[in-house]
Design a protein around this motif. Structure first.
Motif, PDB file in Angstrom:
ATOM      1  N   VAL A 129      -8.907  12.081 -23.065  1.00 19.90           N
ATOM      2  CA  VAL A 129      -9.278  12.874 -22.113  1.00 19.90           C
ATOM      3  C   VAL A 129     -10.043  11.406 -20.747  1.00 19.90           C
ATOM      4  CG1 VAL A 129     -10.706  14.211 -20.401  1.00 19.90           C
ATOM      5  CG2 VAL A 129      -9.692  15.017 -23.244  1.00 19.90           C
ATOM      6  N   SER A 130     -10.215  10.553 -21.472  1.00 23.06           N
ATOM      7  CA  SER A 130     -11.360  10.018 -20.779  1.00 23.06           C
ATOM      8  C   SER A 130      -9.830   9.229 -19.855  1.00 23.06           C
ATOM      9  CB  SER A 130     -11.903   8.595 -20.631  1.00 23.06           C
ATOM     10  OG  SER A 130     -12.731   9.483 -21.549  1.00 23.06           O
ATOM     11  N   VAL A 131      -9.165   8.374 -21.186  1.00 24.30           N
ATOM     12  CA  VAL A 131      -8.255   7.151 -21.181  1.00 24.30           C
ATOM     13  C   VAL A 131      -6.957   8.304 -20.205  1.00 24.30           C
ATOM     14  CG1 VAL A 131      -6.112   6.508 -22.303  1.00 24.30           C
ATOM     15  CG2 VAL A 131      -8.367   6.126 -23.293  1.00 24.30           C
ATOM     16  N   LEU A 132      -6.329   9.329 -20.167  1.00 19.87           N
ATOM     17  CA  LEU A 132      -5.982  10.158 -19.663  1.00 19.87           C
ATOM     18  C   LEU A 132      -6.445  10.498 -18.149  1.00 19.87           C
ATOM     19  CD1 LEU A 132      -4.157  12.830 -22.424  1.00 19.87           C
ATOM     20  CD2 LEU A 132      -3.305  10.944 -20.882  1.00 19.87           C
ATOM     21  N   LEU A 133      -7.555  10.454 -17.920  1.00 15.41           N
ATOM     22  CA  LEU A 133      -8.095  10.979 -16.756  1.00 15.41           C
ATOM     23  C   LEU A 133      -7.948   9.507 -15.787  1.00 15.41           C
ATOM     24  CD1 LEU A 133     -11.335  13.133 -16.851  1.00 15.41           C
ATOM     25  CD2 LEU A 133      -9.362  13.659 -15.625  1.00 15.41           C
ATOM     26  N   PHE A 134      -8.354   8.651 -16.651  1.00  9.74           N
ATOM     27  CA  PHE A 134      -8.080   6.820 -15.977  1.00  9.74           C
ATOM     28  C   PHE A 134      -6.634   6.657 -15.568  1.00  9.74           C
ATOM     29  CE2 PHE A 134     -11.935   5.205 -18.239  1.00  9.74           C
ATOM     30  CZ  PHE A 134     -12.986   5.627 -17.213  1.00  9.74           C
ATOM     31  N   ILE A 135      -5.187   6.389 -15.961  1.00  4.16           N
ATOM     32  CA  ILE A 135      -4.337   6.857 -16.219  1.00  4.16           C
ATOM     33  C   ILE A 135      -3.861   7.610 -14.958  1.00  4.16           C
ATOM     34  CG2 ILE A 135      -2.094   6.970 -17.058  1.00  4.16           C
ATOM     35  CD1 ILE A 135      -3.525   6.610 -19.265  1.00  4.16           C
ATOM     36  N   ASN A 136      -4.133   8.843 -15.796  1.00  3.51           N
ATOM     37  CA  ASN A 136      -3.280   9.167 -13.832  1.00  3.51           C
ATOM     38  C   ASN A 136      -3.941   9.129 -12.678  1.00  3.51           C
ATOM     39  OD1 ASN A 136      -2.245  11.754 -15.677  1.00  3.51           O
ATOM     40  ND2 ASN A 136      -3.599  12.965 -16.054  1.00  3.51           N
ATOM     41  N   GLY A 137      -5.635   9.215 -12.980  1.00 10.18           N
ATOM     42  CA  GLY A 137      -5.818   8.342 -11.021  1.00 10.18           C
ATOM     43  C   GLY A 137      -5.339   6.871 -11.391  1.00 10.18           C
ATOM     44  N   GLY A 138      -5.718   6.101 -12.016  1.00  9.63           N
ATOM     45  CA  GLY A 138      -4.669   4.885 -11.238  1.00  9.63           C
ATOM     46  C   GLY A 138      -3.089   5.180 -11.186  1.00  9.63           C
ATOM     47  N   LEU A 139      -2.551   5.816 -11.089  1.00  6.96           N
ATOM     48  CA  LEU A 139      -0.724   5.599 -11.100  1.00  6.96           C
ATOM     49  C   LEU A 139      -1.459   6.156  -9.598  1.00  6.96           C
ATOM     50  CD1 LEU A 139       0.879   7.951 -13.790  1.00  6.96           C
ATOM     51  CD2 LEU A 139       1.473   5.595 -13.166  1.00  6.96           C
ATOM     52  N   ILE A 140      -1.631   7.357  -9.186  1.00  4.79           N
ATOM     53  CA  ILE A 140      -2.090   7.756  -7.641  1.00  4.79           C
ATOM     54  C   ILE A 140      -2.548   6.671  -6.885  1.00  4.79           C
ATOM     55  CG2 ILE A 140      -3.476   9.573  -6.181  1.00  4.79           C
ATOM     56  CD1 ILE A 140      -3.498  11.585  -8.373  1.00  4.79           C
ATOM     57  N   ILE A 141      -3.486   6.102  -7.482  1.00  2.01           N
ATOM     58  CA  ILE A 141      -3.695   5.059  -6.760  1.00  2.01           C
ATOM     59  C   ILE A 141      -3.200   3.352  -6.139  1.00  2.01           C
ATOM     60  CG2 ILE A 141      -5.429   2.303  -6.223  1.00  2.01           C
ATOM     61  CD1 ILE A 141      -7.437   4.798  -7.491  1.00  2.01           C
ATOM     62  N   ALA A 142      -2.485   3.348  -7.284  1.00  2.95           N
ATOM     63  CA  ALA A 142      -0.950   2.397  -7.368  1.00  2.95           C
ATOM     64  C   ALA A 142       0.137   2.871  -6.749  1.00  2.95           C
ATOM     65  CB  ALA A 142      -0.212   1.743  -9.284  1.00  2.95           C
ATOM     66  N   GLY A 143       0.230   4.307  -6.961  1.00  2.00           N
ATOM     67  CA  GLY A 143       1.098   4.964  -6.141  1.00  2.00           C
ATOM     68  C   GLY A 143       1.198   4.749  -4.283  1.00  2.00           C
ATOM     69  N   MET A 144      -0.312   5.288  -3.913  1.00  2.00           N
ATOM     70  CA  MET A 144      -0.731   5.278  -2.376  1.00  2.00           C
ATOM     71  C   MET A 144      -0.504   3.716  -2.007  1.00  2.00           C
ATOM     72  SD  MET A 144      -0.695   7.696  -1.647  1.00  2.00           S
ATOM     73  CE  MET A 144       0.772   8.381  -2.539  1.00  2.00           C
ATOM     74  N   ILE A 145      -1.094   2.266  -3.210  1.00  7.39           N
ATOM     75  CA  ILE A 145      -1.188   1.214  -2.718  1.00  7.39           C
ATOM     76  C   ILE A 145       0.603   0.724  -2.435  1.00  7.39           C
ATOM     77  CG2 ILE A 145      -1.555  -1.016  -3.247  1.00  7.39           C
ATOM     78  CD1 ILE A 145      -3.925   0.333  -4.680  1.00  7.39           C
ATOM     79  N   GLY A 146       1.428   0.965  -3.443  1.00  4.95           N
ATOM     80  CA  GLY A 146       2.929   0.856  -3.357  1.00  4.95           C
ATOM     81  C   GLY A 146       3.354   1.672  -1.837  1.00  4.95           C
ATOM     82  N   MET A 147       3.014   2.296  -1.384  1.00  2.00           N
ATOM     83  CA  MET A 147       3.687   3.296  -0.782  1.00  2.00           C
ATOM     84  C   MET A 147       2.965   2.542   1.240  1.00  2.00           C
ATOM     85  SD  MET A 147       3.018   7.258   0.920  1.00  2.00           S
ATOM     86  CE  MET A 147       4.085   8.164  -0.689  1.00  2.00           C
TER      87      MET A 147
END
Length: 127
Positions: A73-91
């Motif tokens: 559960v922790s790992v999936l929360l990290f992945i989901n949060g990281g994807l959002i952050i990476a997407g916003m940085i890319g945008m």
């Protein structure tokens, strides 16, 4: 049982984020109604349904498994949060950060998910 439900919700959330990212990266058809991607949604609807849904599901999954011991559960929360952050940085890099408030609030939601992952790690280690 609670952990399994949380993991399922987090995988659904991850799938929503992947679909969101793929839809953003899909070549947009030249149309006048500002709809783009393979789902033909405008940015506000796409962000609200796919991105908002992913964040809500992740928070619900955290709440369901709050007292349970689960590293996944922790790992999936990290992945989901990281994807959002990476997407916003890319945008921000691609668009030159034209929409600052949306960029910051969405990045904040990604940081929130990462923080929930940290809390989950701390809870898991204490048990």
């Amino acid at each position: 049982m609670r952990t399994k439900i949380s993991i399922i919700l987090l995988f659904i959330s991850l799938a929503l984020l992947i679909i969101y990212g793929a839809d953003v990266m899909a070549p947009s058809a030249s149309s006048d109604d500002a709809k783009s991607g393979f789902l033909h949604l405008n940015a506000a609807v796409r962000g609200g349904v796919l991105g908002g849904g992913a964040v809500i599901l992740s928070i619900i999954a955290f709440a369901i498994s709050f007292r349970e011991k689960s590293l996944l559960v922790s790992v999936l929360l990290f992945i989901n949060g990281g994807l959002i952050i990476a997407g916003m940085i890319g945008m921000a890099v691609q668009d030159g950060a034209r929409e600052g408030s949306t960029l910051y609030s969405t990045t904040g939601l990604g940081i929130l998910l990462v923080a929930l992952g940290v809390v989950k790690v701390i809870i898991t280690r204490k048990k």
